[in-house]
Design an enzyme around this catalytic site. Structure first.
Site, PDB file in Angstrom:
ATOM      1  CB  CYS A   1      -8.680  -4.832  -3.165  1.00 28.36           C
ATOM      2  SG  CYS A   1      -7.588  -3.421  -2.860  1.00 28.36           S
TER       3      CYS A   1
ATOM      4  CD  GLU B   1      -1.323   4.789   4.651  1.00 27.66           C
ATOM      5  OE1 GLU B   1      -0.803   5.653   5.395  1.00 27.66           O
ATOM      6  OE2 GLU B   1      -2.027   3.841   5.062  1.00 27.66           O
TER       7      GLU B   1
ATOM      8  CD  GLU C   1      -5.307  -5.998  -0.867  1.00 27.10           C
ATOM      9  OE1 GLU C   1      -4.832  -4.836  -0.893  1.00 27.10           O
ATOM     10  OE2 GLU C   1      -5.985  -6.433   0.079  1.00 27.10           O
TER      11      GLU C   1
ATOM     12  CG  ASN D   1      -0.432  -0.298   2.517  1.00 19.28           C
ATOM     13  OD1 ASN D   1       0.605  -0.954   2.643  1.00 19.28           O
ATOM     14  ND2 ASN D   1      -1.116   0.146   3.557  1.00 19.28           N
TER      15      ASN D   1
ATOM     16  CB  CYS E   1      -5.323  -1.439  -1.467  1.00 17.88           C
ATOM     17  SG  CYS E   1      -6.631  -0.647  -0.538  1.00 17.88           S
TER      18      CYS E   1
ATOM     19  CB  CYS F   1     -10.769  -2.655   0.944  1.00 15.00           C
ATOM     20  SG  CYS F   1     -10.223  -2.053  -0.665  1.00 15.00           S
TER      21      CYS F   1
HETATM   22  N1  THU Z   1      -5.268  -1.383   2.674  1.00 12.13           N
HETATM   23  C1  THU Z   1      -4.737  -2.221   1.732  1.00 12.13           C
HETATM   24  O1  THU Z   1      -3.585  -2.030   1.297  1.00 12.13           O
HETATM   25  N2  THU Z   1      -5.493  -3.247   1.286  1.00 12.13           N
HETATM   26  C2  THU Z   1      -6.780  -3.483   1.686  1.00 12.13           C
HETATM   27  O2  THU Z   1      -7.466  -4.293   1.078  1.00 12.13           O
HETATM   28  C3  THU Z   1      -7.296  -2.800   2.859  1.00 12.13           C
HETATM   29  C4  THU Z   1      -6.610  -1.530   3.202  1.00 12.13           C
HETATM   30  C5  THU Z   1      -4.465  -0.259   3.142  1.00 12.13           C
HETATM   31  C6  THU Z   1      -4.944   1.089   2.707  1.00 12.13           C
HETATM   32  C7  THU Z   1      -4.350   1.984   3.771  1.00 12.13           C
HETATM   33  O3  THU Z   1      -3.031   2.302   3.383  1.00 12.13           O
HETATM   34  C8  THU Z   1      -4.299   1.104   4.997  1.00 12.13           C
HETATM   35  O4  THU Z   1      -4.444  -0.225   4.546  1.00 12.13           O
HETATM   36  C9  THU Z   1      -5.374   1.405   6.025  1.00 12.13           C
HETATM   37  O5  THU Z   1      -6.626   1.419   5.437  1.00 12.13           O
END
Ligand code: THU
Length: 133
Positions: free
Chosen positions: A90, A47, A58, A45, A56, A87
Site C-alpha cells: 500500500c 479478503e 488503502e 479490506n 487492503c 503495509c
Molecule cells: N490490511 C489492510 O487492509 N491494510 C494494510 O495496510 C495492512 C493489512 C488487511 C489485509 C488483511 O485483510 C488483513 O488486514 C490482515 O492482514
C-alpha cells in the site's frame, strides 16, 4: 486540512472499516483518501479464500479514486482496532501518486497513533521519476 475536516475523514475511515469483508483475519481496516478538492474515497479490506487475492483497504480507496479520474491526494486516514500501519504494498502504490501524502493512523476510538508523511514510511522510495531516462 482543518481539524473538523480531519475528524470527518477519521469518521469516514472508521465507517469503511465496518464494511470490511474479513472472514479469515477478522482484522477490519478502513481507509479514507482525501483530494485537495475535498473529495473522499473510502475503502475497506476485502479478503478471499485464496488468501493472496486479498486487497487492503488503502489500495481499494486508491483504485476507486484513480478509476474515477483522481490522481492528486493530500491525506489518507487508516483506521484499525489498534492504529495499525499500512503495509509495504500500500505504501508503494500510494507513493506513485503522492509521496508527500499525509498518513494518519487511528484506532476505532478515533485516537491518532501516527501522523506523518508517506515518504517517511517509504524512505527513498521507488517512483515514476526513477523510470525517466
Ligand atoms: N490490511 C489492510 O487492509 N491494510 C494494510 O495496510 C495492512 C493489512 C488487511 C489485509 C488483511 O485483510 C488483513 O488486514 C490482515 O492482514
Amino acid at each position: 486540512m482543518t481539524d473538523d475536516q480531519l475528524s470527518t475523514l477519521i469518521k469516514d475511515a472508521i465507517g469503511a472499516a465496518e464494511r470490511a469483508y474479513v472472514p479469515y483475519s477478522h482484522y477490519h481496516v478502513g481507509a479514507a483518501l482525501h483530494t485537495p478538492d475535498g473529495a473522499v474515497y473510502a475503502g475497506c479490506n476485502v479478503e478471499n479464500a485464496a488468501y493472496p487475492a486479498t486487497i487492503c483497504a488503502e489500495r481499494v480507496a486508491l483504485v476507486k479514486a484513480v478509476s474515477e479520474g483522481e490522481r492528486t491526494f493530500d491525506t489518507i486516514v487508516v483506521a484499525t482496532n489498534n492504529g495499525g500501519s499500512p503495509c509495504g504494498l500500500c505504501r508503494q502504490m500510494l507513493y506513485e501518486f503522492a509521496p508527500k501524502l499525509r498518513v494518519v493512523m487511528v484506532d476505532f476510538e478515533g485516537a491518532v497513533h501516527w501522523d506523518g508523511v508517506l515518504s517517511d514510511l517509504l524512505l527513498n522510495g521507488f517512483g515514476p521519476t526513477d523510470l525517466e531516462t
